[in-house]
Design a protein around this motif. Sequence first.
Motif, PDB file in Angstrom:
ATOM      1  N   ILE A   1       0.844  -1.193   0.000  1.00 17.17           N
ATOM      2  CA  ILE A   1       0.000   0.000   0.000  1.00 17.17           C
ATOM      3  C   ILE A   1       0.880   1.244   0.000  1.00 17.17           C
ATOM      4  CG2 ILE A   1      -1.746   1.309   1.268  1.00 17.17           C
ATOM      5  CD1 ILE A   1      -2.827  -1.248   2.376  1.00 17.17           C
ATOM      6  N   GLY A   2       0.581   2.189  -0.872  1.00 18.25           N
ATOM      7  CA  GLY A   2       1.300   3.449  -0.976  1.00 18.25           C
ATOM      8  C   GLY A   2       0.652   4.290  -2.072  1.00 18.25           C
ATOM      9  N   PRO A   3       1.175   5.455  -2.368  1.00 21.15           N
ATOM     10  CA  PRO A   3       2.278   6.138  -1.683  1.00 21.15           C
ATOM     11  C   PRO A   3       1.795   6.912  -0.463  1.00 21.15           C
ATOM     12  CG  PRO A   3       1.557   7.436  -3.558  1.00 21.15           C
ATOM     13  CD  PRO A   3       0.704   6.200  -3.553  1.00 21.15           C
ATOM     14  N   PHE A   4       2.751   7.350   0.363  1.00 17.50           N
ATOM     15  CA  PHE A   4       2.443   8.106   1.562  1.00 17.50           C
ATOM     16  C   PHE A   4       2.371   9.603   1.247  1.00 17.50           C
ATOM     17  CE2 PHE A   4       4.088   4.223   3.523  1.00 17.50           C
ATOM     18  CZ  PHE A   4       3.168   4.037   4.554  1.00 17.50           C
ATOM     19  N   PRO A   5       1.747  10.388   2.130  1.00 15.17           N
ATOM     20  CA  PRO A   5       1.752  11.849   1.960  1.00 15.17           C
ATOM     21  C   PRO A   5       3.178  12.398   1.977  1.00 15.17           C
ATOM     22  CG  PRO A   5       0.118  11.181   3.594  1.00 15.17           C
ATOM     23  CD  PRO A   5       0.927   9.956   3.275  1.00 15.17           C
ATOM     24  N   ASN A   6       3.362  13.538   1.333  1.00 13.78           N
ATOM     25  CA  ASN A   6       4.702  14.113   1.216  1.00 13.78           C
ATOM     26  C   ASN A   6       5.336  14.408   2.567  1.00 13.78           C
ATOM     27  OD1 ASN A   6       4.631  14.056  -1.589  1.00 13.78           O
ATOM     28  ND2 ASN A   6       3.704  16.093  -1.739  1.00 13.78           N
ATOM     29  N   GLY A   7       4.520  14.870   3.525  1.00 14.95           N
ATOM     30  CA  GLY A   7       5.068  15.176   4.843  1.00 14.95           C
ATOM     31  C   GLY A   7       5.675  13.964   5.514  1.00 14.95           C
ATOM     32  N   LEU A   8       5.039  12.825   5.378  1.00 14.92           N
ATOM     33  CA  LEU A   8       5.561  11.597   5.969  1.00 14.92           C
ATOM     34  C   LEU A   8       6.749  11.063   5.174  1.00 14.92           C
ATOM     35  CD1 LEU A   8       5.078   9.699   8.316  1.00 14.92           C
ATOM     36  CD2 LEU A   8       3.533   8.371   6.884  1.00 14.92           C
ATOM     37  N   GLN A   9       6.730  11.253   3.861  1.00 16.57           N
ATOM     38  CA  GLN A   9       7.867  10.829   3.046  1.00 16.57           C
ATOM     39  C   GLN A   9       9.150  11.543   3.466  1.00 16.57           C
ATOM     40  OE1 GLN A   9       7.421  10.684  -1.261  1.00 16.57           O
ATOM     41  NE2 GLN A   9       5.196  10.535  -1.051  1.00 16.57           N
ATOM     42  N   ASN A  10       9.018  12.817   3.853  1.00 19.41           N
ATOM     43  CA  ASN A  10      10.202  13.588   4.238  1.00 19.41           C
ATOM     44  C   ASN A  10      10.902  13.010   5.461  1.00 19.41           C
ATOM     45  OD1 ASN A  10       9.977  15.454   2.165  1.00 19.41           O
ATOM     46  ND2 ASN A  10       8.636  16.819   3.338  1.00 19.41           N
ATOM     47  N   LEU A  11      10.153  12.282   6.293  1.00 16.52           N
ATOM     48  CA  LEU A  11      10.777  11.680   7.463  1.00 16.52           C
ATOM     49  C   LEU A  11      11.846  10.675   7.064  1.00 16.52           C
ATOM     50  CD1 LEU A  11      10.775  11.339  10.559  1.00 16.52           C
ATOM     51  CD2 LEU A  11       9.039   9.554  10.275  1.00 16.52           C
ATOM     52  N   GLY A  12      11.634   9.974   5.971  1.00 20.81           N
ATOM     53  CA  GLY A  12      12.603   8.976   5.538  1.00 20.81           C
ATOM     54  C   GLY A  12      13.509   9.412   4.416  1.00 20.81           C
ATOM     55  N   ASN A  13      13.111  10.440   3.649  1.00 19.54           N
ATOM     56  CA  ASN A  13      13.889  10.840   2.474  1.00 19.54           C
ATOM     57  C   ASN A  13      14.216  12.326   2.413  1.00 19.54           C
ATOM     58  OD1 ASN A  13      13.936   8.243   1.011  1.00 19.54           O
ATOM     59  ND2 ASN A  13      11.722   8.517   0.892  1.00 19.54           N
ATOM     60  N   GLY A  14      13.651  13.118   3.319  1.00 19.08           N
ATOM     61  CA  GLY A  14      13.793  14.567   3.212  1.00 19.08           C
ATOM     62  C   GLY A  14      15.113  15.090   3.741  1.00 19.08           C
ATOM     63  N   PHE A  15      15.429  16.334   3.320  1.00 17.34           N
ATOM     64  CA  PHE A  15      16.643  17.027   3.751  1.00 17.34           C
ATOM     65  C   PHE A  15      16.249  18.386   4.322  1.00 17.34           C
ATOM     66  CE2 PHE A  15      17.992  14.024   0.578  1.00 17.34           C
ATOM     67  CZ  PHE A  15      19.233  13.576   1.012  1.00 17.34           C
ATOM     68  N   LEU A  16      17.127  18.940   5.124  1.00 21.56           N
ATOM     69  CA  LEU A  16      16.890  20.283   5.643  1.00 21.56           C
ATOM     70  C   LEU A  16      16.864  21.274   4.488  1.00 21.56           C
ATOM     71  CD1 LEU A  16      19.217  20.331   8.796  1.00 21.56           C
ATOM     72  CD2 LEU A  16      16.746  19.994   8.717  1.00 21.56           C
ATOM     73  N   PRO A  17      16.026  22.316   4.573  1.00 18.20           N
ATOM     74  CA  PRO A  17      15.942  23.280   3.467  1.00 18.20           C
ATOM     75  C   PRO A  17      17.214  24.093   3.318  1.00 18.20           C
ATOM     76  CG  PRO A  17      14.681  24.047   5.360  1.00 18.20           C
ATOM     77  CD  PRO A  17      15.107  22.650   5.681  1.00 18.20           C
ATOM     78  N   ALA A  18      17.473  24.529   2.103  1.00  8.99           N
ATOM     79  CA  ALA A  18      18.639  25.372   1.819  1.00  8.99           C
ATOM     80  C   ALA A  18      18.264  26.837   2.015  1.00  8.99           C
ATOM     81  CB  ALA A  18      19.129  25.134   0.397  1.00  8.99           C
ATOM     82  N   VAL A  19      19.015  27.549   2.826  1.00  8.76           N
ATOM     83  CA  VAL A  19      18.775  28.973   3.081  1.00  8.76           C
ATOM     84  C   VAL A  19      20.106  29.716   3.036  1.00  8.76           C
ATOM     85  CG1 VAL A  19      16.718  28.564   4.497  1.00  8.76           C
ATOM     86  CG2 VAL A  19      18.959  28.661   5.587  1.00  8.76           C
ATOM     87  N   GLY A  20      20.028  31.018   2.932  1.00 11.91           N
ATOM     88  CA  GLY A  20      21.223  31.848   2.975  1.00 11.91           C
ATOM     89  C   GLY A  20      21.892  31.988   1.627  1.00 11.91           C
ATOM     90  N   PRO A  21      23.057  32.640   1.598  1.00 14.61           N
ATOM     91  CA  PRO A  21      23.764  32.898   0.334  1.00 14.61           C
ATOM     92  C   PRO A  21      24.313  31.611  -0.277  1.00 14.61           C
ATOM     93  CG  PRO A  21      25.122  33.509   2.214  1.00 14.61           C
ATOM     94  CD  PRO A  21      23.776  33.178   2.766  1.00 14.61           C
ATOM     95  N   ASN A  22      24.615  31.679  -1.556  1.00 20.46           N
ATOM     96  CA  ASN A  22      25.164  30.533  -2.268  1.00 20.46           C
ATOM     97  C   ASN A  22      26.655  30.403  -1.961  1.00 20.46           C
ATOM     98  OD1 ASN A  22      25.699  28.446  -3.977  1.00 20.46           O
ATOM     99  ND2 ASN A  22      25.519  29.645  -5.859  1.00 20.46           N
ATOM    100  N   THR A  23      27.008  29.396  -1.178  1.00 19.56           N
ATOM    101  CA  THR A  23      28.406  29.165  -0.792  1.00 19.56           C
ATOM    102  C   THR A  23      28.927  27.839  -1.353  1.00 19.56           C
ATOM    103  OG1 THR A  23      27.703  28.078   1.250  1.00 19.56           O
ATOM    104  CG2 THR A  23      28.096  30.447   1.349  1.00 19.56           C
ATOM    105  N   ASN A  24      28.140  27.205  -2.233  1.00 20.74           N
ATOM    106  CA  ASN A  24      28.458  25.867  -2.754  1.00 20.74           C
ATOM    107  C   ASN A  24      28.372  24.796  -1.681  1.00 20.74           C
ATOM    108  OD1 ASN A  24      28.944  26.775  -5.405  1.00 20.74           O
ATOM    109  ND2 ASN A  24      31.070  27.314  -4.882  1.00 20.74           N
ATOM    110  N   TYR A  25      27.906  25.170  -0.501  1.00 16.85           N
ATOM    111  CA  TYR A  25      27.677  24.226   0.590  1.00 16.85           C
ATOM    112  C   TYR A  25      26.306  24.495   1.182  1.00 16.85           C
ATOM    113  CZ  TYR A  25      32.635  22.934   0.479  1.00 16.85           C
ATOM    114  OH  TYR A  25      33.870  22.487   0.084  1.00 16.85           O
ATOM    115  N   HIS A  26      25.791  23.509   1.916  1.00 17.92           N
ATOM    116  CA  HIS A  26      24.500  23.666   2.580  1.00 17.92           C
ATOM    117  C   HIS A  26      24.727  24.413   3.882  1.00 17.92           C
ATOM    118  CE1 HIS A  26      20.675  22.448   4.526  1.00 17.92           C
ATOM    119  NE2 HIS A  26      20.233  22.363   3.279  1.00 17.92           N
ATOM    120  N   ASN A  27      24.241  25.672   3.949  1.00 19.96           N
ATOM    121  CA  ASN A  27      24.597  26.549   5.066  1.00 19.96           C
ATOM    122  C   ASN A  27      24.097  26.043   6.415  1.00 19.96           C
ATOM    123  OD1 ASN A  27      25.844  28.390   3.292  1.00 19.96           O
ATOM    124  ND2 ASN A  27      23.882  29.342   2.816  1.00 19.96           N
TER     125      ASN A  27
END
Length: 414
Positions: free
Chosen positions: A173-199
């Motif tokens: 049975i699937g797929p799951f809602p996006n909010g629940l998917q983020n628990l297993g596959n999500g990443f922290l959001p990217a914010v701040g200036p572009n430094t070529n790294y995740h700030n």
Amino acid sequence: MSTDVTAKSPAPAPPGKSGSAADGNLLQLVLAGLRRNMRQYGMLIALGLIVALFAVWTDGDLLLPRNVSNLVLQNSYILILAIGMMMVIIAGHIDLSVGSLTAFVGAFAAVLTVNHGVPWPVALILCLVMGAVAGSMQGFLIAYLGIPSFIVTLAGMLLFRGLTEILLQGQTIGPFPNGLQNLGNGFLPAVGPNTNYHNITLLLGIVLIAAVVWQEFRDRRRQQEFALDVPPTRLFLLKLTALVAAILVMTMLLASYKGAPIILIVLGALVVGYGYVMRNAVFGRHIYAIGGNLPAAKLSGVKDKKVSFYVFLNMGVLAALAGLVVAARLNAASPKAGDGFELEAIASSFIGGASMSGGVGTILGAIIGGLVLGVLNNGMNLLSVGTDWQQVIKGLALLAAVGFDVWNKRKSGS
């Protein structure tokens, strides 16, 4: 008038002043520290060697930022289970039901969110409550009715696997809602200036390094205040440097890809919280007490039945969380989900320093043991090693870890 001058040989340099002597003294301090803390540092050194070997054998593919991120995502649910399993083993018990309970909770989440449209935050809470109920049922039978944990959890393994089949009716049975998917596959959001790294990941790494340095100095100062033995200063600084370097490398690898996975933040909070409980809280000391010497713990006033009950309740909650993570990772609930997870969690605990007799182990040790298995799996997959030989190698690793524990005990006793 002549003056006789007698040539004098140069005075020997004080010990520790010359470069070679200083290096020798430092090496002796390191070896002495390792001998005294072999259980604590042995698998950590083994993990470093395994990472180094597979990094060479895979031509550096093991340490590519994307692969490191996948390594975290692929092993997060085993590490969550290993935390709870370590506490169960320290208390002198075992839990064979966690893999089946993981599958059952994933199926329960799928029925709630996919079939009945329950909002995912509500479903998440209900799934954790379900895990607590399942764990408390087993804990009651073990703690208050005196049924051995092996028998109770073996029955639970069969029970929850059957309930999973009933809930899913043999289907995925699937797929799951996006909010629940983020628990297993999500990443922290990217914010701040572009430094070529995740700030945000860089910031979290800096905060973590500062916290580790502060905690290490704080623990050392407290040990000195209570007149406890502390490692020599050079050995302490060497250990601290290694910790900071490891965190820095991990931070830079994750920050150069998509940043820290959300589940890594959850896992970090679990490690910090449960580590504090097992080191400083009364409940954690009682777990060590009943696992190390149950009759003495009873005479000391420890409520062993209550402690065992809550240990299994906690294991149920962590198994439910792992079930949500693995279901979100796969974006579906499957009847075969969680197959063999209980063995992976038990192996992680023993590889990480748990003792068969109970009373010994740490939360960090469980994480190290899980990472050893995770790196072995990932490295062998990169080398295209067959699943048959993977099982053989992991079995030998578990046997070596338990054999090392037995050897270490005998050496300490003699």
